[in-house]
Design a protein around this motif. Structure first.
Motif, PDB file in Angstrom:
ATOM      1  N   ASP A 110     -14.781  51.169  -7.463  1.00 28.95           N
ATOM      2  CA  ASP A 110     -13.747  50.143  -7.611  1.00 28.95           C
ATOM      3  C   ASP A 110     -13.481  49.542  -6.229  1.00 28.95           C
ATOM      4  O   ASP A 110     -12.972  50.228  -5.342  1.00 28.95           O
ATOM      5  CB  ASP A 110     -12.477  50.767  -8.190  1.00 28.95           C
ATOM      6  CG  ASP A 110     -11.339  49.763  -8.292  1.00 28.95           C
ATOM      7  OD1 ASP A 110     -11.574  48.558  -8.097  1.00 28.95           O
ATOM      8  OD2 ASP A 110     -10.199  50.207  -8.553  1.00 28.95           O
ATOM      9  N   ILE A 111     -13.876  48.304  -6.036  1.00 32.09           N
ATOM     10  CA  ILE A 111     -13.640  47.625  -4.761  1.00 32.09           C
ATOM     11  C   ILE A 111     -12.129  47.446  -4.595  1.00 32.09           C
ATOM     12  O   ILE A 111     -11.483  46.797  -5.417  1.00 32.09           O
ATOM     13  CB  ILE A 111     -14.389  46.271  -4.729  1.00 32.09           C
ATOM     14  CG1 ILE A 111     -15.899  46.518  -4.766  1.00 32.09           C
ATOM     15  CG2 ILE A 111     -13.988  45.466  -3.514  1.00 32.09           C
ATOM     16  CD1 ILE A 111     -16.736  45.260  -4.878  1.00 32.09           C
ATOM     17  N   ASP A 114      -9.084  44.295  -3.976  1.00 33.93           N
ATOM     18  CA  ASP A 114     -10.051  43.379  -4.591  1.00 33.93           C
ATOM     19  C   ASP A 114     -10.527  42.322  -3.596  1.00 33.93           C
ATOM     20  O   ASP A 114      -9.834  42.004  -2.623  1.00 33.93           O
ATOM     21  CB  ASP A 114      -9.414  42.669  -5.790  1.00 33.93           C
ATOM     22  CG  ASP A 114      -9.220  43.601  -6.979  1.00 33.93           C
ATOM     23  OD1 ASP A 114      -9.774  44.719  -6.956  1.00 33.93           O
ATOM     24  OD2 ASP A 114      -8.537  43.194  -7.928  1.00 33.93           O
TER      25      ASP A 114
HETATM   26 CA   LIG Z   1     -10.643  46.576  -7.510  1.00 35.30          CA
END
Ligand SMILES: [Ca+2]
Ligand SMILES: [Ca+2]
Ligand SMILES: [Ca+2]
Ligand SMILES: [Ca+2]
Length: 227
Positions: A110-111, A114
């Motif tokens: 999960d980057i 964001d």
């Molecule tokens: Ca993310």
């Protein structure tokens, strides 16, 4: 004569259609595509694609990704594993469906935070030939892309100078894609995680080099015999 032989070889290669298109060739590890703005919530759907333009396997443990609006160090993650010659790898997610191009992740992560969605002020993503733990606001990227409006944040490129804006802001559901050193970056309406049009730099026409060498040797021997 050696030059003449090289010229003849070049003509033969061109006429045989063996000389590949140079425009799509890269000779390093590059960021090749980035999907940062899905239609709807981006979290867990963003991804970053790499392409290995070298002729060897690259150990990614010494490489990392950084991104942000004001600095590449706003978010970082450590790469791992290996990437083979002319191979594409995709990092991010971990969600995958039609809305983000159905990526298959080499590293499902999960980057976080964001990726920035750009707009009038450009944002950037960078590839560092350093571990993520060592990335600071002043780290110089190995390769980078600045996307969106104006680079008023002063994001730098691989020379350490303030980067030009490489590409505009991709509409949601689209990506930005690196096409080559000559063509640069473009907005891709049809994201293609794990594939693309890049190729490695073509191997020098080994046959010609060998032939040229043999010609030199042969010519040298003829001279020896004459003497
Ligand atoms: Ca993310
Ligand atoms: Ca985003
Ligand atoms: Ca979005
Ligand atoms: Ca791609």
């Amino acid at each position: 004569m050696k030059t003449a032989f090289t010229v003849i070889c070049t003509i033969l290669f061109i006429s045989a259609g063996i000389v590949p298109v140079q425009a799509a060739s890269v000779d390093t590890l590059v960021l090749s595509e980035i999907f940062y703005d899905r239609s709807g919530v981006d979290d867990r759907y963003e991804w970053i694609e790499l392409f290995n333009g070298t002729s060897g396997v690259i150990d990614l443990s010494g490489w990392s990704i950084g991104w942000g609006g004001t600095a590449y160090s706003n978010g970082t993650f450590q790469l791992n594993g290996t990437i083979g010659p002319a191979e594409y790898l995709v990092f991010g997610g971990p969600s995958s469906d039609l809305s983000n191009g159905n990526p298959i992740y080499s590293l499902a992560v999960d980057i976080n935070p964001d990726l920035q969605n750009s707009g009038t002020i450009a944002d950037g993503v960078a590839l560092f030939h350093n571990p993520a733990s060592s990335i600071t606001t002043t780290s110089i990227p190995f390769f980078s892309v600045v996307y969106g409006g104006s680079n008023s944040s002063g994001l730098i490129d691989h020379t350490g100078a303030v980067s030009a804006v490489d590409v505009g802001d991709a509409p949601e559901g689209q990506s930005i894609e690196f096409l080559s050193g000559l063509d640069g970056w473009a907005i891709n309406p049809s994201p293609n995680p794990g594939s693309g049009s890049l190729s490695t730099v073509p191997i020098p026409p080994a046959v010609c080099l060998l032939g040229s060498g043999l010609f030199s040797l042969f010519g040298f021997r003829r001279k020896m015999i004459k003497v």
